[in-house]
Design a protein around this motif. Structure first.
Motif, short mmCIF file in Angstrom:
data_model
loop_
_atom_site.label_atom_id
_atom_site.label_comp_id
_atom_site.label_asym_id
_atom_site.label_seq_id
_atom_site.Cartn_x
_atom_site.Cartn_y
_atom_site.Cartn_z
N ALA A 90 0.82 -1.21 0.00
CA ALA A 90 0.00 0.00 0.00
C ALA A 90 0.86 1.26 0.00
O ALA A 90 0.42 2.32 -0.48
N ARG A 91 2.06 1.17 0.52
CA ARG A 91 2.99 2.30 0.48
C ARG A 91 3.60 2.50 -0.91
O ARG A 91 4.25 3.50 -1.16
N GLY A 92 3.45 1.50 -1.78
CA GLY A 92 4.00 1.60 -3.12
C GLY A 92 5.29 0.83 -3.31
O GLY A 92 5.97 1.00 -4.33
N ALA A 93 5.65 -0.04 -2.35
CA ALA A 93 6.84 -0.86 -2.47
C ALA A 93 6.44 -2.30 -2.80
O ALA A 93 5.27 -2.67 -2.72
N VAL A 94 7.42 -3.11 -3.17
CA VAL A 94 7.18 -4.50 -3.54
C VAL A 94 7.51 -5.40 -2.36
O VAL A 94 8.56 -5.25 -1.73
N ALA A 95 6.62 -6.34 -2.07
CA ALA A 95 6.85 -7.27 -0.96
C ALA A 95 6.19 -8.60 -1.28
O ALA A 95 5.22 -8.67 -2.04
N VAL A 96 6.74 -9.66 -0.69
CA VAL A 96 6.17 -10.99 -0.81
C VAL A 96 5.98 -11.59 0.57
O VAL A 96 6.74 -11.30 1.50
N ARG A 97 4.94 -12.42 0.69
CA ARG A 97 4.73 -13.15 1.93
C ARG A 97 5.50 -14.46 1.84
O ARG A 97 5.21 -15.30 0.97
N ALA A 98 6.48 -14.64 2.70
CA ALA A 98 7.32 -15.84 2.64
C ALA A 98 8.09 -16.00 3.94
O ALA A 98 8.35 -15.02 4.65
N ASP A 99 8.46 -17.22 4.23
CA ASP A 99 9.39 -17.55 5.30
C ASP A 99 10.79 -17.34 4.75
O ASP A 99 11.16 -17.93 3.73
N LEU A 100 11.58 -16.51 5.39
CA LEU A 100 12.91 -16.20 4.84
C LEU A 100 13.83 -17.42 4.81
O LEU A 100 14.83 -17.43 4.09
N PHE A 101 13.49 -18.46 5.58
CA PHE A 101 14.28 -19.69 5.53
C PHE A 101 13.82 -20.62 4.40
O PHE A 101 14.44 -21.65 4.16
N GLY A 102 12.73 -20.26 3.73
CA GLY A 102 12.27 -21.00 2.58
C GLY A 102 12.76 -20.37 1.29
O GLY A 102 13.54 -19.41 1.31
N PRO A 103 12.31 -20.87 0.14
CA PRO A 103 12.76 -20.32 -1.15
C PRO A 103 12.39 -18.84 -1.30
O PRO A 103 11.28 -18.43 -0.96
N LEU A 104 13.33 -18.04 -1.81
CA LEU A 104 13.11 -16.63 -2.08
C LEU A 104 13.63 -16.30 -3.48
O LEU A 104 14.51 -17.00 -4.01
N PRO A 105 13.10 -15.25 -4.09
CA PRO A 105 13.57 -14.88 -5.43
C PRO A 105 15.06 -14.52 -5.44
O PRO A 105 15.59 -13.96 -4.49
N ALA A 106 15.73 -14.86 -6.52
CA ALA A 106 17.10 -14.43 -6.81
C ALA A 106 18.10 -14.78 -5.71
O ALA A 106 18.99 -14.00 -5.39
N GLU A 107 17.97 -15.96 -5.14
CA GLU A 107 18.91 -16.36 -4.09
C GLU A 107 20.34 -16.38 -4.62
O GLU A 107 20.60 -16.82 -5.74
N GLY A 108 21.25 -15.85 -3.83
CA GLY A 108 22.65 -15.80 -4.21
C GLY A 108 23.01 -14.64 -5.12
O GLY A 108 24.15 -14.55 -5.59
N ARG A 109 22.05 -13.70 -5.34
CA ARG A 109 22.33 -12.60 -6.26
C ARG A 109 22.03 -11.23 -5.66
O ARG A 109 22.16 -10.22 -6.35
N TRP A 110 21.64 -11.15 -4.40
CA TRP A 110 21.33 -9.85 -3.80
C TRP A 110 22.60 -9.13 -3.37
O TRP A 110 23.54 -9.75 -2.85
N ALA A 111 22.62 -7.83 -3.57
CA ALA A 111 23.77 -7.02 -3.16
C ALA A 111 23.77 -6.76 -1.66
O ALA A 111 24.83 -6.64 -1.04
N HIS A 112 22.57 -6.67 -1.09
CA HIS A 112 22.45 -6.34 0.34
C HIS A 112 21.24 -7.06 0.94
O HIS A 112 20.22 -7.23 0.26
N VAL A 113 21.37 -7.43 2.21
CA VAL A 113 20.25 -7.91 3.01
C VAL A 113 20.16 -7.02 4.24
O VAL A 113 21.18 -6.74 4.89
N VAL A 114 18.95 -6.58 4.57
CA VAL A 114 18.74 -5.66 5.68
C VAL A 114 17.93 -6.36 6.77
O VAL A 114 16.88 -6.96 6.49
N LEU A 115 18.41 -6.25 8.02
CA LEU A 115 17.73 -6.79 9.20
C LEU A 115 17.64 -5.68 10.25
O LEU A 115 18.58 -5.50 11.03
N LEU A 116 16.54 -4.94 10.27
CA LEU A 116 16.39 -3.84 11.22
C LEU A 116 15.30 -4.15 12.25
O LEU A 116 14.62 -5.16 12.17
#
Length: 226
Positions: A90-116
C-alpha cells in the motif's frame, strides 16, 4: 514464527502499548509508532550503504522497503505476515509473503540484506539467520543489521507479544549486542566491516569474503509481480 505473532502491533497505528515479553526476562516495549511512520535518520544511515538490489527481511509495514525503493534501488520486502505485506504494498513498495528460511527470489544474487528493528532475533538463532543471509547474497554482498547497544549482552529463548490483555502466540526470538556480533558473524561465514551508530541505535555492516581478484559487479535482480 507465525505471521500472527505481531498481528496486534501491525493493526495499531496509535499509542497503545505492545510488549515483547521473554519467558525469563524483562519485557521490552515495541516501537509500533516508528514501524508505521516514515523512515528516519537511522534508516537513512543504512540506506546510504546500499548500492544495489536489496532484500528487507521482516519488512513489517514497509517503511524501510519504501526508503530503499525511493533511493532508486531494486528492493523486495519479505514478511511472514499477510498484513505486513499488504501494508508495504500500500505504500508503493514490492513485498512478498514468505518464510525467509524457505525459497526466495534471486537467491545468491542480492547485493544487500537488511535486518532492522530487532529482526536479528527472527528464528531465535542469529548464527543460523546470518548464515541464511549469506546464502542470499552475491559474492560482494553485505548484511546491514541492527544490534543492541554495547553491554546489552545476547539472549535466545521463548517470547510472546502482549497487547493490552491480549497475549499472542509463543515463538523463539533472540537479541545480539555490538560486542558479540563479531563472533556470531564469523560462525556464519561473515566478517564485521563496520559498527556504526545513528542516534541511540546501533548497526553493523557485515561482509562475505570474495575470491582474490574476483571482479565486483552490481547484480541484476528481477522482482516478482504483485
Amino acid at each position: 514464527m507465525t505471521g500472527d505473532s505481531f498481528a496486534a502491533a501491525l493493526r495499531d497505528r496509535g499509542d497503545n502499548a505492545h510488549w515483547l515479553v521473554p519467558a525469563d526476562g524483562l519485557r521490552r516495549r515495541l516501537p509500533v509508532r516508528r514501524w508505521h511512520g516514515p523512515a528516519g535518520m537511522a534508516e537513512a544511515a543504512v540506506v546510504t550503504r546500499c548500492t544495489g538490489p536489496t532484500l528487507d527481511l521482516g519488512c513489517g509495514p514497509g517503511r524501510v522497503t519504501l526508503a530503499l525503493t525511493g533511493a532508486g534501488l531494486t528492493t523486495l520486502g519479505v514478511d511472514v505476515s499477510a498484513r505486513a505485506v499488504a501494508l508495504t504494498r500500500a505504500r508503493g513498495a514490492v513485498a512478498v509473503r514468505a518464510d525467509l528460511f524457505g525459497p526466495l527470489p534471486a537467491e545468491g544474487r542480492w547485493a544487500h540484506v537488511v535486518l532492522l528493528d530487532g529482526n536479528i532475533g527472527i528464528g531465535g538463532d542469529p548464527i543460523a539467520l546470518l548464515r541464511r543471509c549469506r546464502a542470499l547474497l552475491g559474492p560482494a554482498g553485505t548484511v546491514l543489521v541492527e544490534l543492541e547497544p554495547p553491554g546489552s549482552g545476547t539472549w535466545q529463548g521463548q517470547v510472546h507479544v502482549a497487547s493490552g490483555r491480549h497475549r499472542g502466540p509463543t515463538f523463539r526470538w533472540a537479541w545480539l549486542d555490538t560486542c558479540a556480533v563479531s563472533g556470531t558473524a564469523a560462525a556464519a561465514g561473515l566478517a564485521v566491516g563496520e559498527v556504526f551508530r545513528s542516534g541511540r541505535r546501533w548497526f553493523a555492516e557485515l561482509t562475505r569474503s570474495e575470491r582474490p581478484g574476483a571482479p565486483r559487479r552490481t547484480p541484476t535482480v528481477a522482482l516478482p509481480q504483485p
